[in-house]
Design a protein around this motif. Sequence first.
Motif, short mmCIF file in Angstrom:
data_model
loop_
_atom_site.label_atom_id
_atom_site.label_comp_id
_atom_site.label_asym_id
_atom_site.label_seq_id
_atom_site.Cartn_x
_atom_site.Cartn_y
_atom_site.Cartn_z
N LEU A 1 0.82 -1.22 0.00
CA LEU A 1 0.00 0.00 0.00
C LEU A 1 0.85 1.27 0.00
CD1 LEU A 1 -2.70 -1.04 2.65
CD2 LEU A 1 -2.88 -1.13 0.15
N VAL A 2 2.19 1.12 -0.01
CA VAL A 2 3.07 2.29 0.09
C VAL A 2 2.86 3.24 -1.07
CG1 VAL A 2 5.48 3.03 -0.02
CG2 VAL A 2 4.83 1.21 1.55
N LEU A 3 2.70 2.72 -2.28
CA LEU A 3 2.51 3.60 -3.44
C LEU A 3 1.27 4.46 -3.26
CD1 LEU A 3 3.22 4.59 -6.26
CD2 LEU A 3 2.00 2.61 -7.20
N THR A 4 0.16 3.84 -2.90
CA THR A 4 -1.08 4.59 -2.69
C THR A 4 -0.94 5.58 -1.52
OG1 THR A 4 -2.37 2.71 -3.48
CG2 THR A 4 -3.54 4.39 -2.21
N ALA A 5 -0.32 5.10 -0.43
CA ALA A 5 -0.14 5.96 0.75
C ALA A 5 0.74 7.16 0.44
CB ALA A 5 0.45 5.14 1.89
N SER A 6 1.73 6.98 -0.43
CA SER A 6 2.61 8.09 -0.78
C SER A 6 1.86 9.17 -1.54
CB SER A 6 3.81 7.60 -1.59
OG SER A 6 3.40 7.06 -2.83
N MET A 7 0.90 8.77 -2.39
CA MET A 7 0.08 9.76 -3.10
C MET A 7 -0.74 10.57 -2.10
SD MET A 7 0.82 9.25 -6.34
CE MET A 7 2.48 8.75 -5.88
N VAL A 8 -1.32 9.88 -1.13
CA VAL A 8 -2.10 10.56 -0.10
C VAL A 8 -1.22 11.49 0.73
CG1 VAL A 8 -3.52 10.24 1.97
CG2 VAL A 8 -3.77 8.67 0.03
N LEU A 9 -0.03 11.00 1.09
CA LEU A 9 0.91 11.81 1.88
C LEU A 9 1.24 13.11 1.19
CD1 LEU A 9 3.01 12.22 4.18
CD2 LEU A 9 4.64 10.95 2.76
N PHE A 10 1.56 13.05 -0.10
CA PHE A 10 1.93 14.26 -0.83
C PHE A 10 0.75 15.20 -1.01
CE2 PHE A 10 5.91 12.23 -1.60
CZ PHE A 10 6.80 13.26 -1.87
N LEU A 11 -0.43 14.67 -1.23
CA LEU A 11 -1.61 15.53 -1.33
C LEU A 11 -1.85 16.27 -0.01
CD1 LEU A 11 -4.06 13.25 -3.34
CD2 LEU A 11 -2.88 15.31 -4.16
N VAL A 12 -1.64 15.59 1.10
CA VAL A 12 -1.80 16.22 2.42
C VAL A 12 -0.75 17.31 2.60
CG1 VAL A 12 -1.61 15.85 4.91
CG2 VAL A 12 -2.89 14.23 3.50
N LEU A 13 0.51 17.02 2.23
CA LEU A 13 1.59 18.00 2.38
C LEU A 13 1.36 19.22 1.48
CD1 LEU A 13 4.75 15.71 2.66
CD2 LEU A 13 3.57 16.94 4.49
N ILE A 14 0.86 18.98 0.27
CA ILE A 14 0.54 20.10 -0.62
C ILE A 14 -0.53 20.99 0.03
CG2 ILE A 14 -0.59 20.70 -2.80
CD1 ILE A 14 0.80 18.25 -4.04
N LEU A 15 -1.56 20.37 0.56
CA LEU A 15 -2.63 21.12 1.20
C LEU A 15 -2.11 21.90 2.41
CD1 LEU A 15 -5.64 21.78 1.40
CD2 LEU A 15 -5.94 19.72 2.78
N ILE A 16 -1.27 21.26 3.22
CA ILE A 16 -0.70 21.92 4.40
C ILE A 16 0.09 23.15 3.99
CG2 ILE A 16 1.07 21.69 6.19
CD1 ILE A 16 0.13 18.82 6.59
N ASN A 17 0.88 23.05 2.93
CA ASN A 17 1.71 24.18 2.50
C ASN A 17 0.88 25.28 1.87
OD1 ASN A 17 4.79 23.72 2.86
ND2 ASN A 17 4.03 21.73 2.24
N ILE A 18 -0.18 24.92 1.17
CA ILE A 18 -1.05 25.96 0.60
C ILE A 18 -1.77 26.71 1.71
CG2 ILE A 18 -3.14 26.35 -0.77
CD1 ILE A 18 -2.20 24.17 -2.67
N ILE A 19 -2.22 25.96 2.72
CA ILE A 19 -2.87 26.61 3.87
C ILE A 19 -1.87 27.51 4.59
CG2 ILE A 19 -3.90 26.19 6.14
CD1 ILE A 19 -5.12 23.64 4.97
#
Length: 612
Positions: free
Chosen positions: A128-146
Amino acid sequence: MSDSKSSSVKVHQLGWVLVFAIVYADIGTSVFYVPGILYNSIGNLATLAQFITTGVFVSIALKYVEICERCPDGGGVVSIVREAFSALEFLPLVGGAFITVDYFLTSAISGVSGLYYLSSLMPETKDLVLTASMVLFLVLILINIIGIKESASVTSTFATAEIVVTFLLLGVAYFFVAAHHGLSWGGLWRSIVHPGIPLSFGSVMIGYATTWLAYSGLESVAQISGAMRIPVKSTALTAMLWVIGTIALMSSPMTAAVLYVLPDSVKLTQSDSLLSALGFAVGGPFLGVAVVVAASVLLFMACNTAIVGNYHVNVRLSDLGFLPSFLRKRHPTMGTPYLSILISGLVPMAIIFITRANVDALGDLYNFGLLGTLSLSSLAVDKLRWRDGMRGFKFWSGVFTTLALLSAWVINMFHKPDALVFGGTIAAILVGTGVWHRIKASQQAEAAFAQAECTVADLPEASNILTLEEAMDASVMESSPILVALRYVNGKLLQDAAIYAKGMKRSNIYVVYVDEMPGLFLPNEIKPSAEAQKVLVESCAYLEKLGVAGIPVWRMAEDAGYSIAEAAQQLGVKHVFVGSSQRTFFWRMVRGRMLKNLADRLPETADLIIVG
């Protein structure tokens, strides 16, 4: 890579402890994924190769202390290259392209490695690491935009915890070697010096070039120099000595312990989380879980730091006019450069998807941007040392460091062509885009600046000053062979110019102020700035008290040096007065670049007089 750190603290408030923590939190995370990548690449040669590389690492780390001193406002490779090679306009863009490639891969490999460490607690989740990495980066992108930011103190806390855990692991591992039947110090030593492959010059050099990924993150210290406590050199030096000592004691010895203690079956099947495997093997569940927690938290922080550093470089290059202005565009609500953040997060996501979240594949792509950045930074320091008259051991040892880095870079290109193709393609796209945009923007800006000077003549803000065109028209009635270029009301400069004018039996002096527009971006309202009006009016009043009339001339340009030289030529000036500055090093650096550009473009018939 911690460019963002300076934005979360007050200017010049970071002491050496926090600087050490920030840099180590970046560079120290490589200890978690380097042993596995190196083992799959060069086998048991990894430890010996790391020992060899450590010597060059120490030298370039000390060079980065000098970069902090020379560029105390931060900027890393872009700033030091711009200072050293001011005549090569696009070289800072090349440096920015290299560090951008490095940031893309650092964020990718850090995020994926952190997830693999978490999955080592539940092996069935590894797929599940591949899928989890996509989620991780989407969360980090959102955190940085906020716009949520980590503080230096938080980074320091986690870095300290990671140091404690990794040194505990190292100590327990070496105690295990001494106490466990079948293992011995002699066996450990033999595993290092007899790695199981012929120690030819070629194999050792390939190992040397490959191990540089263990030192990614070194650039971060130069990014946060603007936040370091003064004197910057002392703060940076103390912090880097601690970084050097910690990495030297931890990196190679940890690789040696991992490769000696763990059986080949584990090294092959768990290469993406070898330190947690070592923790479980020598210290049981408690140490194993502690390593997993420390590794995953620090690696996720390093992943986010690389994203932040990446978008700051993009914004910086956009400010300088190398990249399109949309990269600087701020979110209307959050106030963050959201488009640049998106690019900084989406590109690593694409890299992870293409490599299927394979740490070894990511490692194979790695060293191009890192070694390109280190080589260019080292070369820039050598150039500045030569310019400053250095010819002793410090200079020549620095040259050796540059050659050693360039050698590693070239070897890596041939040994790992995928890294060359990937890194070279990304760098070429960035440089090509930057050159095209810069040339196009320069042409548009030059026309806009010329139009600006013509259109402001009738504005109320220009009632007491002249444009260059107006000064040229008025020169038939009122002119001067003397021009004074000002950024502020400089009494000493004005006094010397007045004395010079009286000696020539002239009663007029041109007083020129240039509103600089770095990056070729015109303001919304094209008119003389309040500072320009103030300086010109007050300087002319000061000259009047000295018995000389000032002719105030306002200009707008990207480069003040070129603009002043053009004014001197158009007005037929024979003597140009400028002042040196006692301000900050950064200001003196900018002033020095302006003087060089002025001297290069000034007509041969005109003298340049610098007043201290």
